[in-house]
Design a protein around this motif. Sequence first.
Motif, PDB file in Angstrom:
ATOM      1  N   ILE A  62       4.796   6.450  33.443  1.00 22.64           N
ATOM      2  CA  ILE A  62       5.664   6.885  32.341  1.00 22.64           C
ATOM      3  C   ILE A  62       4.956   7.900  31.457  1.00 22.64           C
ATOM      4  O   ILE A  62       5.516   8.949  31.114  1.00 22.64           O
ATOM      5  CB  ILE A  62       6.153   5.670  31.531  1.00 22.64           C
ATOM      6  CG1 ILE A  62       7.131   4.853  32.373  1.00 22.64           C
ATOM      7  CG2 ILE A  62       6.802   6.108  30.222  1.00 22.64           C
ATOM      8  CD1 ILE A  62       7.473   3.503  31.785  1.00 22.64           C
ATOM      9  N   VAL A  63       3.709   7.632  31.090  1.00 18.80           N
ATOM     10  CA  VAL A  63       2.952   8.561  30.241  1.00 18.80           C
ATOM     11  C   VAL A  63       2.733   9.893  30.973  1.00 18.80           C
ATOM     12  O   VAL A  63       2.891  10.971  30.380  1.00 18.80           O
ATOM     13  CB  VAL A  63       1.619   7.921  29.803  1.00 18.80           C
ATOM     14  CG1 VAL A  63       0.706   8.933  29.163  1.00 18.80           C
ATOM     15  CG2 VAL A  63       1.881   6.776  28.850  1.00 18.80           C
ATOM     16  N   SER A  65       4.627  11.184  33.341  1.00 19.27           N
ATOM     17  CA  SER A  65       5.915  11.868  33.427  1.00 19.27           C
ATOM     18  C   SER A  65       6.275  12.519  32.101  1.00 19.27           C
ATOM     19  O   SER A  65       6.758  13.658  32.069  1.00 19.27           O
ATOM     20  CB  SER A  65       7.017  10.889  33.832  1.00 19.27           C
ATOM     21  OG  SER A  65       6.753  10.363  35.098  1.00 19.27           O
ATOM     22  N   LEU A  66       6.049  11.811  30.999  1.00 17.66           N
ATOM     23  CA  LEU A  66       6.333  12.379  29.676  1.00 17.66           C
ATOM     24  C   LEU A  66       5.448  13.588  29.396  1.00 17.66           C
ATOM     25  O   LEU A  66       5.919  14.599  28.860  1.00 17.66           O
ATOM     26  CB  LEU A  66       6.147  11.328  28.588  1.00 17.66           C
ATOM     27  CG  LEU A  66       7.262  10.297  28.466  1.00 17.66           C
ATOM     28  CD1 LEU A  66       6.898   9.231  27.444  1.00 17.66           C
ATOM     29  CD2 LEU A  66       8.565  10.953  28.088  1.00 17.66           C
ATOM     30  N   ALA A  67       4.188  13.517  29.753  1.00 22.14           N
ATOM     31  CA  ALA A  67       3.278  14.642  29.531  1.00 22.14           C
ATOM     32  C   ALA A  67       3.723  15.856  30.348  1.00 22.14           C
ATOM     33  O   ALA A  67       3.722  16.989  29.845  1.00 22.14           O
ATOM     34  CB  ALA A  67       1.849  14.250  29.895  1.00 22.14           C
ATOM     35  N   THR A  68       4.132  15.641  31.572  1.00 17.99           N
ATOM     36  CA  THR A  68       4.619  16.737  32.409  1.00 17.99           C
ATOM     37  C   THR A  68       5.898  17.322  31.842  1.00 17.99           C
ATOM     38  O   THR A  68       6.070  18.546  31.784  1.00 17.99           O
ATOM     39  CB  THR A  68       4.862  16.245  33.849  1.00 17.99           C
ATOM     40  OG1 THR A  68       3.648  15.706  34.350  1.00 17.99           O
ATOM     41  CG2 THR A  68       5.336  17.356  34.749  1.00 17.99           C
ATOM     42  N   TRP A  69       6.811  16.464  31.390  1.00 18.62           N
ATOM     43  CA  TRP A  69       8.085  16.916  30.836  1.00 18.62           C
ATOM     44  C   TRP A  69       7.855  17.757  29.582  1.00 18.62           C
ATOM     45  O   TRP A  69       8.475  18.812  29.411  1.00 18.62           O
ATOM     46  CB  TRP A  69       8.955  15.707  30.530  1.00 18.62           C
ATOM     47  CG  TRP A  69      10.322  16.060  30.058  1.00 18.62           C
ATOM     48  CD1 TRP A  69      11.361  16.522  30.804  1.00 18.62           C
ATOM     49  CD2 TRP A  69      10.790  15.971  28.709  1.00 18.62           C
ATOM     50  NE1 TRP A  69      12.450  16.728  30.000  1.00 18.62           N
ATOM     51  CE2 TRP A  69      12.127  16.395  28.708  1.00 18.62           C
ATOM     52  CE3 TRP A  69      10.207  15.573  27.521  1.00 18.62           C
ATOM     53  CZ2 TRP A  69      12.887  16.432  27.552  1.00 18.62           C
ATOM     54  CZ3 TRP A  69      10.971  15.607  26.368  1.00 18.62           C
ATOM     55  CH2 TRP A  69      12.289  16.030  26.390  1.00 18.62           C
ATOM     56  N   ILE A  70       6.937  17.318  28.720  1.00 21.50           N
ATOM     57  CA  ILE A  70       6.639  18.065  27.499  1.00 21.50           C
ATOM     58  C   ILE A  70       5.976  19.396  27.846  1.00 21.50           C
ATOM     59  O   ILE A  70       6.300  20.435  27.274  1.00 21.50           O
ATOM     60  CB  ILE A  70       5.767  17.223  26.554  1.00 21.50           C
ATOM     61  CG1 ILE A  70       6.591  16.067  25.986  1.00 21.50           C
ATOM     62  CG2 ILE A  70       5.182  18.059  25.438  1.00 21.50           C
ATOM     63  CD1 ILE A  70       5.784  15.030  25.242  1.00 21.50           C
ATOM     64  N   LYS A  71       5.048  19.379  28.783  1.00 16.75           N
ATOM     65  CA  LYS A  71       4.327  20.598  29.166  1.00 16.75           C
ATOM     66  C   LYS A  71       5.263  21.642  29.765  1.00 16.75           C
ATOM     67  O   LYS A  71       5.069  22.837  29.568  1.00 16.75           O
ATOM     68  CB  LYS A  71       3.229  20.244  30.172  1.00 16.75           C
ATOM     69  CG  LYS A  71       2.427  21.402  30.647  1.00 16.75           C
ATOM     70  CD  LYS A  71       1.041  21.331  30.136  1.00 16.75           C
ATOM     71  CE  LYS A  71       0.199  22.392  30.799  1.00 16.75           C
ATOM     72  NZ  LYS A  71      -0.397  23.265  29.855  1.00 16.75           N
TER      73      LYS A  71
END
Length: 110
Positions: A62-63, A65-71
Amino acid sequence: MFNRFILIVVFVPLAVILIALAVANREPVAFTLDPFNPGNPALTLTVPLFIFLFLALAIGMIVGSLATWIKQGRYRMLARQRGAEAENLRQAVSRAPTASQSPVLPKPTN
């Protein structure tokens, strides 16, 4: 065909490894949130170790995926802007007169 290949080559061995991991680590372990009084039963959770392992894996996914989505946010914004620009250009082309319908422009006078 490709989905079946991914299922057989990736997910089946992964499932076998996770099941073996769960069977090998089923002893209960204590997880405490109070580092100064580890015996405090109100802040201690005792569950099998594989649950903690699976929770750590899920939280990591989850972390990540969130980091990739934000980037990748700026690329999504750029794609939206370019999509809107392309749609505006499509509408402008569809509204423009065709060659057979183009008006005759007057000759400039000098």
